[in-house]
Design an enzyme around this catalytic site. Structure first.
Site, PDB file in Angstrom:
ATOM      1  N   ASP A  21       5.880   1.878   6.981  1.00 45.16           N
ATOM      2  CA  ASP A  21       4.596   1.191   6.760  1.00 45.16           C
ATOM      3  C   ASP A  21       3.792   2.040   5.791  1.00 45.16           C
ATOM      4  OD1 ASP A  21       2.094   0.061   6.864  1.00 45.16           O
ATOM      5  OD2 ASP A  21       1.720   0.566   8.955  1.00 45.16           O
ATOM      6  N   ASP A  29       4.016  -5.961   3.639  1.00 43.64           N
ATOM      7  CA  ASP A  29       3.787  -4.819   4.526  1.00 43.64           C
ATOM      8  C   ASP A  29       4.922  -4.707   5.526  1.00 43.64           C
ATOM      9  OD1 ASP A  29       2.377  -2.689   5.865  1.00 43.64           O
ATOM     10  OD2 ASP A  29       0.507  -3.569   5.144  1.00 43.64           O
ATOM     11  N   HIS A  38       0.821  -1.217   0.000  1.00 43.01           N
ATOM     12  CA  HIS A  38       0.000   0.000   0.000  1.00 43.01           C
ATOM     13  C   HIS A  38       0.852   1.263   0.000  1.00 43.01           C
ATOM     14  CE1 HIS A  38       0.149   1.018   4.415  1.00 43.01           C
ATOM     15  NE2 HIS A  38       0.216  -0.276   4.584  1.00 43.01           N
ATOM     16  N   HIS A  71       3.397   4.237  12.396  1.00 44.63           N
ATOM     17  CA  HIS A  71       2.393   5.304  12.592  1.00 44.63           C
ATOM     18  C   HIS A  71       2.891   6.366  13.572  1.00 44.63           C
ATOM     19  CE1 HIS A  71      -1.226   2.785  11.010  1.00 44.63           C
ATOM     20  NE2 HIS A  71      -0.085   2.399  10.476  1.00 44.63           N
ATOM     21  N   GLU A 123      -5.264   1.809   2.295  1.00 43.51           N
ATOM     22  CA  GLU A 123      -5.191   0.654   3.191  1.00 43.51           C
ATOM     23  C   GLU A 123      -5.440   1.067   4.634  1.00 43.51           C
ATOM     24  OE1 GLU A 123      -3.098  -2.439   5.764  1.00 43.51           O
ATOM     25  OE2 GLU A 123      -2.902  -0.271   5.687  1.00 43.51           O
ATOM     26  N   GLU A 124      -4.892   2.215   5.004  1.00 44.55           N
ATOM     27  CA  GLU A 124      -4.942   2.644   6.408  1.00 44.55           C
ATOM     28  C   GLU A 124      -6.326   3.089   6.869  1.00 44.55           C
ATOM     29  OE1 GLU A 124      -2.654   2.092   8.395  1.00 44.55           O
ATOM     30  OE2 GLU A 124      -0.726   2.122   7.354  1.00 44.55           O
TER      31      GLU A 124
HETATM   32 ZN   LIG Z   1       0.696  -1.274   6.448  1.00 45.69          ZN
END
Ligand SMILES: [Zn+2]
Length: 364
Positions: A185, A237, A76, A328, A214-215
């Site tokens: 990520d 990922d 992603h 994140h 995706e998130e």
């Molecule tokens: Zn991811």
């Protein structure tokens, strides 16, 4: 083993690509800057490149063998971040989280706002001025404000607009055997997929899907899988490694993955139970090729696999991830050998894949 031809150490162009990929703003729903970078990279490598209605970038490289497996590999392009929801009269931006971002972690952090990467900061009352009062560092989602140094609303609107996305403002940094950056990520997965596309083995039609959103709920991947119609699929990922010792001295039993142990194979997460034949295939490949790997602790979390495996009439799918600390957040951290071993394992596993082997393993 075909995979052994790929370099175990990152070449200068690999690191440069990862740097470029992590240093653009590509928060869910506005992956434009990432897509442009990827498109430039894959255009000379693929037989066909297209962008679908949602913004997924699909790049197809056909193999040369007579019997080929149609394999979708997905990574992603989007990252969790912020969206500008309003501009106050004093020029400060109101923002809301996009994806899994903890508001209370954001005080004092620097951001890039919009495609032009306008610099901004989330303010913090100095601790020595909050004595005796409620500490203001623990922000709630509706208290988030980004200061871009504008004198008022009009000046702010010359630089940004409502709907602009904002990401942490973090430059990629090499730290010994590790790399620290924002958005590993899943820009690391994106970089891996670009590299695989350039070295795709002849026994597969490699259907590369650089997915969007995706998130915010795996929204792009299902559409990409429907369009590509693969026989099997792999989501690549970067999965959390919570592997540091517990600060209270207790045993760390909930680490998810660990740095340095190699690519993490998923057995099950919140959205997917991995296809057992693919799991067997990856484990046996790793053993035969002597590539380190680990089994991710089964449990929560999800990847694009959650949407892919339910597309069409069902698609056998597995997730393979690089372990990474602090996803994140403003700065994640991965080990370079985990990155390289993930590329090697994916490439070697693809080179050993055949449709007959998959059918046989199901026992039919
Ligand atoms: Zn991811």
């Amino acid at each position: 083993m075909a995979g052994a031809r790929l370099p175990r150490t990152p070449q200068r162009n690999h690191m440069a690509l990862l740097r470029a990929l992590t240093e653009v703003v590509g928060v869910s729903g506005d992956e434009d800057a990432v897509r442009k970078l990827v498109r430039d990279q894959v255009a000379p490598l693929a037989d066909e490149v297209r962008v679908d209605a949602l913004g997924n970038l699909l790049a197809i490289r056909r193999g040369s063998s007579q019997h080929r497996v149609r394999v979708m590999v997905a990574a992603h392009m989007d990252e969790a971040g912020l969206m500008v929801t309003g501009v106050e009269s004093d020029g400060v931006l109101r923002v809301a989280p996009v994806g899994s971002i903890l508001p209370e972690d954001l005080a004092g952090k620097a951001f890039w706002v919009g495609r032009a990467r306008v610099p901004g900061v989330i303010g913090l009352t100095p601790p020595h001025l909050t004595r005796g009062k409620e500490p203001q560092s623990r922000l709630a989602a509706d208290q988030l404000r980004v200061d871009i140094g504008a004198a008022g609303r009009e000046q702010a609107l010359e630089r940004v607009r409502v709907g602009d996305r904002a990401s942490f403002a973090t430059a990629l940094t090499r730290m010994g055997d590790c790399v620290s950056a924002k958005a590993l990520d899943d820009r690391l997965g994106v970089a891996i997929l670009v590299e695989l596309l350039g070295a795709a083995p002849p026994n597969v039609d490699l259907l590369a899907a650089f997915t969007v959103q995706e998130e915010v709920g795996l929204r792009g991947a299902g559409v990409a899988a429907h369009s590509l119609d693969p026989e099997v699929a792999i989501a690549v990922d970067c999965t959390p490694a919570r592997d540091l010792p517990r600060w209270d001295g207790g045993e760390n039993t909930d680490y998810n993955t660990r740095l340095g142990l190699g690519p993490a194979l998923y057995i099950a997460d919140r959205a997917t139970v991995s296809d057992q034949r693919l799991l067997d295939h990856f484990e046996s490949t790793a053993r035969v090729a002597r590539i380190p790997y680990q089994l991710r602790q089964p449990g929560g979390g999800s990847t694009d696999a959650g949407a892919i495996h339910r597309a069409r009439k069902g698609i056998p799918t597995i997730s393979v991830s690089v372990p990474g600390r602090y996803p994140h957040s403003a700065a994640g951290l991965i080990r370079i050998d985990d990155w390289r071993n993930t590329v090697l394992l994916l490439h070697t596993a693809l080179a050993r894949l055949s449709s007959q082997a998959l059918v046989r393993r199901r026992g039919v």
